[in-house]
Design an enzyme around this catalytic site. Structure first.
Site, PDB file in Angstrom:
ATOM      1  N   ASP A 198       6.096  -4.069   2.873  1.00  0.00           N
ATOM      2  CA  ASP A 198       6.794  -3.192   1.903  1.00  0.00           C
ATOM      3  C   ASP A 198       7.587  -3.931   0.818  1.00  0.00           C
ATOM      4  OD1 ASP A 198       5.777  -1.391   3.710  1.00  0.00           O
ATOM      5  OD2 ASP A 198       7.692  -0.471   4.241  1.00  0.00           O
ATOM      6  N   ASP A 211       4.591   1.209   1.695  1.00  0.00           N
ATOM      7  CA  ASP A 211       5.174   2.507   2.026  1.00  0.00           C
ATOM      8  C   ASP A 211       4.643   3.485   0.979  1.00  0.00           C
ATOM      9  OD1 ASP A 211       6.984   3.497   4.031  1.00  0.00           O
ATOM     10  OD2 ASP A 211       8.513   3.818   2.492  1.00  0.00           O
ATOM     11  N   HIS A 256       4.504   7.491   0.290  1.00  0.00           N
ATOM     12  CA  HIS A 256       4.862   8.860   0.651  1.00  0.00           C
ATOM     13  C   HIS A 256       4.404   9.873  -0.395  1.00  0.00           C
ATOM     14  CE1 HIS A 256       7.348   7.239   3.801  1.00  0.00           C
ATOM     15  NE2 HIS A 256       8.183   6.663   2.979  1.00  0.00           N
ATOM     16  N   HIS A 264       8.148  14.396   0.936  1.00  0.00           N
ATOM     17  CA  HIS A 264       7.951  13.882   2.298  1.00  0.00           C
ATOM     18  C   HIS A 264       9.123  14.273   3.208  1.00  0.00           C
ATOM     19  CE1 HIS A 264       7.542  10.744   5.492  1.00  0.00           C
ATOM     20  NE2 HIS A 264       6.270  11.079   5.330  1.00  0.00           N
ATOM     21  N   HIS A 283      11.676   7.913  -2.179  1.00  0.00           N
ATOM     22  CA  HIS A 283      11.257   6.530  -2.477  1.00  0.00           C
ATOM     23  C   HIS A 283       9.767   6.378  -2.251  1.00  0.00           C
ATOM     24  CE1 HIS A 283      11.748   6.568   1.883  1.00  0.00           C
ATOM     25  NE2 HIS A 283      10.866   5.588   1.913  1.00  0.00           N
ATOM     26  N   LYS A 339       1.183   3.431   4.614  1.00  0.00           N
ATOM     27  CA  LYS A 339       1.783   4.163   5.728  1.00  0.00           C
ATOM     28  C   LYS A 339       2.818   5.145   5.206  1.00  0.00           C
ATOM     29  CE  LYS A 339       5.118   0.491   6.453  1.00  0.00           C
ATOM     30  NZ  LYS A 339       6.268   1.277   5.972  1.00  0.00           N
ATOM     31  N   CYS A 351      11.260  -1.427   8.697  1.00  0.00           N
ATOM     32  CA  CYS A 351       9.810  -1.598   8.747  1.00  0.00           C
ATOM     33  C   CYS A 351       9.372  -2.950   9.293  1.00  0.00           C
ATOM     34  CB  CYS A 351       9.210  -1.310   7.370  1.00  0.00           C
ATOM     35  SG  CYS A 351       9.348   0.458   6.978  1.00  0.00           S
TER      36      CYS A 351
END
Ligand code: VGL
Ligand code: ZN
Length: 204
Positions: free
Chosen positions: A10, A48, A50, A54, A83, A108, A153
């Site tokens: 990330d 990351d 989203h 989310h 984010h 993810k 993470c």
């Protein structure tokens, strides 16, 4: 060596200073991560990723504030500022990151109802990302993890990497943490207890 991979977690604009969920000093690790990328044959990145709205965003829960906890069907979940929204500038890798060598990018957190800290399992602890299978199929059994954030993470990825049978090192000098209510020290202890090798080469 063919059996080792570097996993860069990330290293995205939103986790760097100026980003929506900035980690202090997040951008400082870029030169060192680039160095490790150059010196490692196999490089995997996580991103990351989203959808807008989310369930891990405080803005999706009326009245809720970022950095508080809520109960999700799968357990406790920290709520975050919006984010890493898919395709946004904040979701891009840091512009200084030498990412082109990466052989795989694992995205993810794309399921609206489940957050995903770990590169291996989503926060329901049962939905797999496919990374363990990919690495096994490639004959990779040894991992070095770097990136953001140490206590979320990176940490959860390292714990899962060990539980999935990978020999796992976290290079702390190439990570930065969020440190929410003591989460950094707690995660360092969890990683030590789980058998993650913690290395800090700051004095090299
Ligand atoms: C992360 C919180 C929410 C991380 C991702 O990369 O550590 N933390 N989403
Ligand atoms: Zn996230």
């Amino acid at each position: 060596m063919a059996d080792e991979a570097l996993v860069v977690i990330d290293l995205q604009n939103d986790f760097c200073p100026g980003g929506a969920l900035a980690v202090a000093g997040g951008d400082e690790i870029v030169p060192l991560v680039n160095d490790l990328i150059r010196r490692t044959d196999h490089v995997v990145l996580t991103q990351d990723w989203h959808p807008a709205g989310h369930s891990s965003f405080a803005s999706s829960h009326p009245g809720a504030q970022p950095f508080t906890m809520i109960e999700m069907p799968y357990g406790q979940q920290t709520l975050w500022p919006d984010h890493c929204i898919q395709g946004s500038l904040g979701s891009d890798f840091h512009s200084g990151l030498a990412w082109t060598k990466a052989e795989l990018v694992i995205r993810k957190g794309f399921r609206p109802d489940i957050d995903s800290y770990s590169a291996f399992f989503e926060n329901d602890r049962t939905t797999q990302t496919g990374l363990a299978g990919y690495l096994r199929e490639r004959g990779i059994d040894t991992l070095t993890l770097v990136g953001l954030a140490t206590d979320f993470c990176v940490g959860f990825s390292a714990l899962d990497a060990v539980s999935q049978g990978f020999k796992t090192t976290v290079r702390l000098d190439a990570c930065r943490g969020i440190d929410l209510n003591g989460s950094l020290e707690a995660m360092l202890q969890r990683m030590r207890d789980a058998g993650v090798t913690l290395e800090d080469h700051l004095s090299d």
